[in-house]
Design an enzyme around this catalytic site. Structure first.
Site, PDB file in Angstrom:
ATOM      1  N   GLN A   1       0.836  -1.143  -0.104  1.00  0.00           N
ATOM      2  CA  GLN A   1       0.098  -0.061   0.169  1.00  0.00           C
ATOM      3  C   GLN A   1       0.737   1.084  -0.012  1.00  0.00           C
ATOM      4  OE1 GLN A   1      -3.361   1.371   2.766  1.00  0.00           O
ATOM      5  NE2 GLN A   1      -1.793   1.579   3.689  1.00  0.00           N
TER       6      GLN A   1
ATOM      7  N   SER B   1       6.338   1.743  13.827  1.00  0.00           N
ATOM      8  CA  SER B   1       4.956   1.719  13.914  1.00  0.00           C
ATOM      9  C   SER B   1       4.467   2.008  15.284  1.00  0.00           C
ATOM     10  CB  SER B   1       4.403   0.239  13.661  1.00  0.00           C
ATOM     11  OG  SER B   1       3.081   0.021  13.919  1.00  0.00           O
TER      12      SER B   1
ATOM     13  N   GLU C   1       2.106   0.466  16.659  1.00  0.00           N
ATOM     14  CA  GLU C   1       2.066  -1.069  17.486  1.00  0.00           C
ATOM     15  C   GLU C   1       3.197  -1.173  18.495  1.00  0.00           C
ATOM     16  OE1 GLU C   1      -0.337  -3.833  17.370  1.00  0.00           O
ATOM     17  OE2 GLU C   1      -1.255  -1.970  16.611  1.00  0.00           O
TER      18      GLU C   1
ATOM     19  N   TYR D   1       4.951  -9.007  16.029  1.00  0.00           N
ATOM     20  CA  TYR D   1       5.211  -7.912  14.776  1.00  0.00           C
ATOM     21  C   TYR D   1       5.725  -6.763  15.550  1.00  0.00           C
ATOM     22  CZ  TYR D   1       3.924  -4.133  11.837  1.00  0.00           C
ATOM     23  OH  TYR D   1       4.010  -2.954  11.191  1.00  0.00           O
TER      24      TYR D   1
ATOM     25  N   HIS E   1      -2.845   3.831   8.875  1.00  0.00           N
ATOM     26  CA  HIS E   1      -3.107   4.385   7.827  1.00  0.00           C
ATOM     27  C   HIS E   1      -3.521   3.698   6.586  1.00  0.00           C
ATOM     28  CE1 HIS E   1       1.100   3.972   7.691  1.00  0.00           C
ATOM     29  NE2 HIS E   1       1.028   3.747   6.471  1.00  0.00           N
TER      30      HIS E   1
HETATM   31  P1  NAP Z   1       1.843  -4.069   3.108  1.00  0.00           P
HETATM   32  O1  NAP Z   1       0.789  -3.255   2.009  1.00  0.00           O
HETATM   33  O2  NAP Z   1       1.582  -5.254   3.759  1.00  0.00           O
HETATM   34  O3  NAP Z   1       3.015  -3.955   2.258  1.00  0.00           O
HETATM   35  C1  NAP Z   1       4.319  -4.692   2.563  1.00  0.00           C
HETATM   36  C2  NAP Z   1       5.435  -4.710   1.509  1.00  0.00           C
HETATM   37  O4  NAP Z   1       6.424  -5.762   2.096  1.00  0.00           O
HETATM   38  C3  NAP Z   1       5.040  -5.559   0.164  1.00  0.00           C
HETATM   39  O5  NAP Z   1       5.377  -4.867  -0.899  1.00  0.00           O
HETATM   40  C4  NAP Z   1       5.679  -6.990   0.422  1.00  0.00           C
HETATM   41  O6  NAP Z   1       5.759  -7.755  -0.780  1.00  0.00           O
HETATM   42  C5  NAP Z   1       6.991  -6.575   1.122  1.00  0.00           C
HETATM   43  N1  NAP Z   1       7.705  -7.545   1.634  1.00  0.00           N
HETATM   44  C6  NAP Z   1       7.318  -8.710   2.533  1.00  0.00           C
HETATM   45  N2  NAP Z   1       7.951  -9.471   2.978  1.00  0.00           N
HETATM   46  C7  NAP Z   1       9.041  -9.184   2.164  1.00  0.00           C
HETATM   47  C8  NAP Z   1      10.471  -9.744   2.059  1.00  0.00           C
HETATM   48  N3  NAP Z   1      10.904 -10.788   2.662  1.00  0.00           N
HETATM   49  N4  NAP Z   1      11.076  -8.929   1.070  1.00  0.00           N
HETATM   50  C9  NAP Z   1      10.829  -8.007   0.497  1.00  0.00           C
HETATM   51  N5  NAP Z   1       9.984  -7.568   0.402  1.00  0.00           N
HETATM   52  C10 NAP Z   1       8.650  -8.058   1.318  1.00  0.00           C
HETATM   53  O7  NAP Z   1       2.536  -2.672   4.258  1.00  0.00           O
HETATM   54  P2  NAP Z   1       2.028  -1.245   4.123  1.00  0.00           P
HETATM   55  O8  NAP Z   1       0.717  -1.054   4.821  1.00  0.00           O
HETATM   56  O9  NAP Z   1       2.402  -0.803   2.727  1.00  0.00           O
HETATM   57  O10 NAP Z   1       3.110  -0.636   5.181  1.00  0.00           O
HETATM   58  C11 NAP Z   1       4.367  -0.532   4.741  1.00  0.00           C
HETATM   59  C12 NAP Z   1       5.269  -0.460   6.129  1.00  0.00           C
HETATM   60  O11 NAP Z   1       4.842   0.302   7.029  1.00  0.00           O
HETATM   61  C13 NAP Z   1       5.415  -2.024   6.775  1.00  0.00           C
HETATM   62  O12 NAP Z   1       6.779  -2.030   7.029  1.00  0.00           O
HETATM   63  C14 NAP Z   1       4.471  -1.890   7.655  1.00  0.00           C
HETATM   64  O13 NAP Z   1       4.753  -2.869   8.980  1.00  0.00           O
HETATM   65  C15 NAP Z   1       4.700  -0.277   8.278  1.00  0.00           C
HETATM   66  N6  NAP Z   1       3.603   0.175   8.943  1.00  0.00           N
HETATM   67  C16 NAP Z   1       2.369   0.218   8.400  1.00  0.00           C
HETATM   68  C17 NAP Z   1       1.332   0.930   8.767  1.00  0.00           C
HETATM   69  C18 NAP Z   1      -0.044   0.748   8.116  1.00  0.00           C
HETATM   70  O14 NAP Z   1      -1.136   1.033   9.098  1.00  0.00           O
HETATM   71  N7  NAP Z   1      -0.536   0.609   7.051  1.00  0.00           N
HETATM   72  C19 NAP Z   1       1.473   1.719  10.105  1.00  0.00           C
HETATM   73  C20 NAP Z   1       2.926   1.394  10.820  1.00  0.00           C
HETATM   74  C21 NAP Z   1       3.754   1.090   9.879  1.00  0.00           C
HETATM   75  P3  NAP Z   1       4.895  -8.655  -1.698  1.00  0.00           P
HETATM   76  O15 NAP Z   1       3.907  -7.632  -2.517  1.00  0.00           O
HETATM   77  O16 NAP Z   1       5.717  -9.520  -2.478  1.00  0.00           O
HETATM   78  O17 NAP Z   1       3.902  -9.368  -0.420  1.00  0.00           O
HETATM   79  O1  F7E Z   2      -6.585  -4.327  13.096  1.00  0.00           O
HETATM   80  C1  F7E Z   2      -9.293  -5.249  15.251  1.00  0.00           C
HETATM   81  C2  F7E Z   2      -8.064  -5.912  15.588  1.00  0.00           C
HETATM   82  O2  F7E Z   2      -5.494  -5.820  11.582  1.00  0.00           O
HETATM   83  C3  F7E Z   2      -7.064  -3.224  13.722  1.00  0.00           C
HETATM   84  C4  F7E Z   2      -0.902  -2.762  10.363  1.00  0.00           C
HETATM   85  O3  F7E Z   2      -0.764  -2.055   9.260  1.00  0.00           O
HETATM   86  O4  F7E Z   2      -1.608  -0.938  11.555  1.00  0.00           O
HETATM   87  C5  F7E Z   2      -1.891  -2.210  11.470  1.00  0.00           C
HETATM   88  O5  F7E Z   2      -2.140  -3.090  12.335  1.00  0.00           O
HETATM   89  C6  F7E Z   2      -7.952  -3.615  15.117  1.00  0.00           C
HETATM   90  C7  F7E Z   2      -7.297  -4.393  15.865  1.00  0.00           C
HETATM   91  O6  F7E Z   2      -4.505  -3.393  11.917  1.00  0.00           O
HETATM   92  C8  F7E Z   2     -10.969  -7.822  13.109  1.00  0.00           C
HETATM   93  O7  F7E Z   2      -8.308  -6.763  16.647  1.00  0.00           O
HETATM   94  C9  F7E Z   2     -11.330  -6.737  14.737  1.00  0.00           C
HETATM   95  O8  F7E Z   2      -7.690  -4.264  17.131  1.00  0.00           O
HETATM   96  O9  F7E Z   2      -6.602  -3.489  10.786  1.00  0.00           O
HETATM   97  P1  F7E Z   2      -5.861  -4.221  11.921  1.00  0.00           P
HETATM   98  P2  F7E Z   2      -3.416  -3.265  13.250  1.00  0.00           P
HETATM   99  O10 F7E Z   2      -3.520  -4.628  13.979  1.00  0.00           O
HETATM  100  O11 F7E Z   2      -3.586  -2.063  13.918  1.00  0.00           O
HETATM  101  C10 F7E Z   2      -0.230  -0.990  12.465  1.00  0.00           C
HETATM  102  C11 F7E Z   2      -0.080   0.365  12.929  1.00  0.00           C
HETATM  103  C12 F7E Z   2       0.751  -1.594  11.715  1.00  0.00           C
HETATM  104  O12 F7E Z   2       1.753  -1.158  11.886  1.00  0.00           O
HETATM  105  C13 F7E Z   2       0.302  -3.010  11.250  1.00  0.00           C
HETATM  106  O13 F7E Z   2       1.487  -3.120  10.235  1.00  0.00           O
HETATM  107  O14 F7E Z   2      -9.289  -4.356  14.529  1.00  0.00           O
HETATM  108  N1  F7E Z   2     -10.218  -6.335  14.396  1.00  0.00           N
HETATM  109  N2  F7E Z   2     -11.840  -7.673  14.002  1.00  0.00           N
HETATM  110  C14 F7E Z   2      -9.891  -7.003  13.366  1.00  0.00           C
HETATM  111  N3  F7E Z   2      -8.694  -6.869  12.710  1.00  0.00           N
HETATM  112  C15 F7E Z   2      -8.655  -7.683  11.714  1.00  0.00           C
HETATM  113  N4  F7E Z   2      -7.418  -7.526  10.780  1.00  0.00           N
HETATM  114  N5  F7E Z   2      -9.655  -8.451  11.255  1.00  0.00           N
HETATM  115  C16 F7E Z   2     -10.835  -8.629  11.837  1.00  0.00           C
HETATM  116  O15 F7E Z   2     -11.621  -9.473  11.486  1.00  0.00           O
END
Ligand code: NAP
Ligand code: F7E
Length: 334
Positions: A12, A130, A132, A154, A184
C-alpha cells in the site's frame, strides 16, 4: 535527478510513495520479491517499459531475508534516499509466524541498514516504524517520548528495527530516521486489515454478493489516517538537515464500531444485521487503544493530515462499491 530506493514497493505505502516521488521528479527503484504469482497491481498504472528513455521507475529482484541481494541492488542503484517499507506487516499473522516476522520485519531492517552503511553510507534512510510499538499504553496520546510496550511478535520486531535505526544514526552518523506511523488506510489497503475488510464487505452486502461479515474485537480503538497523506511525511523527514524520529497520526481515535457505522451508513445499511463475531479473529494479546500526538512533526516540518476519518472510510467504501458492481456484472455475464 534524485534517486530513491523503496523496499516494499508493491505494498500500500510503496505504491503511494512511488507516485509521490515520481511527481517530485525522482528516479524510483523498487525491490520486489520473486513470487509464484506476479502481485504488482498497485504499481502497474505507473509502470512503463524500463528500456524507454523516459522511464523513471525500475524494479529489482531482492528479499529482506537475503543480504547479498540488498547490497547488490544498492551498489547498482546508488540511491540518495532509501525507504525501508518491506515487512510481514499483519499483526494477527505475526502470532502464527513469529520467527518469520522477526526475520523479515526485525532483522530485515538491520540487513538494509548494514548494506546502506557498507555501500552508500551517505544515503538518507527511512524506517517504517509503527504505533504498534506503544501497544499496552492506555488512554493517553502517544508521542516520541512514550515508552514502548509491544504486544505482538510484529510489534517486538518493529521495536528491534526502531532501535537499530537509532543506533546506526548514533554509531555511524548515518542520516537514519524512524517514522512512527499510526494506522493508515486507503482503497489499496490489504483486504485482511479491518478497515478494508469492513468497506469491502459493506459494498458486497449492498450488491447482494455476501450476507455476513465475521469480525473479532469491536472495542479496540485506532488513530486512522489516509496513506496518501502519510507518505508525504516520510519524504519530509528525509529532507530535514538532521535525522530524527517522528510520530505521524491524526490525533483522533475511533472504535471498530464507529468504523462500521460510517462504512455501512454510507450505503444506508445497519451493520448490526450483518456482523457476527468469530473468536478466530481475536488476538492472544490485543492493543486496545491507539491515539497519536503528531505535534513534533507539525512543528519541525509543517506536516498535517488532510483527509478526515469519515472522508477516508467513505472514500474506501465508494471505491469498494465500484469493485462490487464490477464483480456483480462479471457474475451476471458468466
Ligand atoms: P503492506 O501493504 O503489507 O506491504 C508490505 C510490503 O513488504 C509488500 O510490498 C511486500 O511484498 C513486502 N515484503 C514482505 N516481505 C518481504 C520480504 N521478505 N522481502 C522483500 N519485501 C517483502 O504494508 P503497508 O501497509 O504498505 O506498510 C508499509 C510498512 O509500514 C510496513 O513495514 C508496515 O509494517 C509499516 N507500517 C504500516 C502501517 C499501516 O497502518 N499501514 C502503520 C505503521 C507501520 P509482496 O507484495 O511481495 O508481498
Ligand atoms: O486491526 C481489530 C483488531 O489488522 C485493527 C498494520 O498495518 O496498523 C496495522 O495493524 C484492529 C485490531 O490493524 C478484525 O483486533 C477486529 O484491534 O486492521 P488491523 P493493526 O493490527 O492495528 C499498525 C499501525 C501496523 O503497523 C500494522 O502493520 O481491528 N479487528 N476484527 C480486526 N482486525 C482484523 N485484521 N480483522 C478482523 O476481522
Amino acid at each position: 535527478m534524485p534517486k530513491a530506493l523503496i523496499t516494499g514497493i508493491t505494498g500500500q505505502d510503496g505504491s503511494y510513495l512511488t507516485e509521490f516521488l515520481l511527481a517530485k521528479g525522482y528516479e524510483v527503484h523498487g525491490i520486489v520479491r520473486r513470487s509464484s504469482s506476479i502481485a504488482r497491481e498497485r504499481i502497474d498504472h505507473v509502470r512503463v517499459d524500463e528500456h524507454h528513455p523516459s522511464a523513471r521507475l525500475f524494479l529489482h529482484y531482492g528479499d529482506l531475508a537475503d543480504s547479498s541481494s540488498l547490497g547488490n541492488v544498492l551498489a547498482e542503484v546508488q540511491p540518495d534516499e532509501v525507504y525501508n517499507l518491506a515487512a510481514q506487516s499483519h499483526v494477527r499473522v505475526s502470532f502464527d509466524n513469529p520467527e518469520y516476522t522477526a526475520d523479515v520485519t526485525g532483522l530485515g531492517a538491520l540487513r538494509v541498514l548494514e548494506a546502506v552503511r557498507r555501500v552508500v553510507p551517505k544515503s538518507r534512510f527511512y524506517q517504517a516504524s509503527s504505533s504498534e510499538m506503544f501497544g499496552g499504553v492506555q488512554n493517553e496520546a502517544q508521542s516520541e517520548s512514550t515508552p514502548f510496550h509491544p504486544r505482538s511478535p510484529y510489534a517486538v520486531a518493529k521495536v528491534y528495527a526502531y532501535w537499530q535505526t537509532v543506533n546506526y544514526r548514533e554509531a555511524y552518523g548515518m542520516h537514519a530516521s524512524n517514522g512512527i506511523l499510526f494506522n493508515h488506510e486507503s482503497p489499496r489497503r490489504g483486504e485482511s486489515f479491518v478497515t478494508r475488510k469492513v468497506t469491502l464487505a459493506a459494498a458486497r452486502i449492498k450488491m447482494g454478493l455476501q450476507d455476513t461479515l465475521f469480525l473479532g474485537n469491536l472495542d479496540s480503538r485506532r488513530d486512522w489516517g489516509f496513506a496518501g497523506d502519510y507518505v508525504e511525511a516520510m519524504w519530509m523527514m528525509l529532507q530535514q538537515e538532521k535525522a530524527d524520529d517522528f510520530v505521524i497520526a491524526t490525533g483522533e481515535t475511533h472504535s471498530i464500531r464507529e468504523l462500521l457505522d460510517v462504512a455501512f451508513g454510507r450505503l444506508d445499511l445497519d451493520w448490526k444485521a450483518y456482523v457476527k463475531i468469530d473468536p478466530r479473529y481475536f488476538r492472544p494479546s490485543e492493543v486496545d487503544f491507539l491515539l497519536g500526538d503528531p505535534s513534533k512533526a507539525r512543528k519541525a516540518f509543517g506536516w498535517t493530515p488532510k483527509v478526515t476519518f469519515k472522508q477516508l472510510i467513505e472514500m474506501m467504501t465508494d471505491a469498494d462499491l465500484k469493485l462490487a458492481e464490477r464483480e456483480l456484472r462479471a457474475k451476471s455475464r458468466a
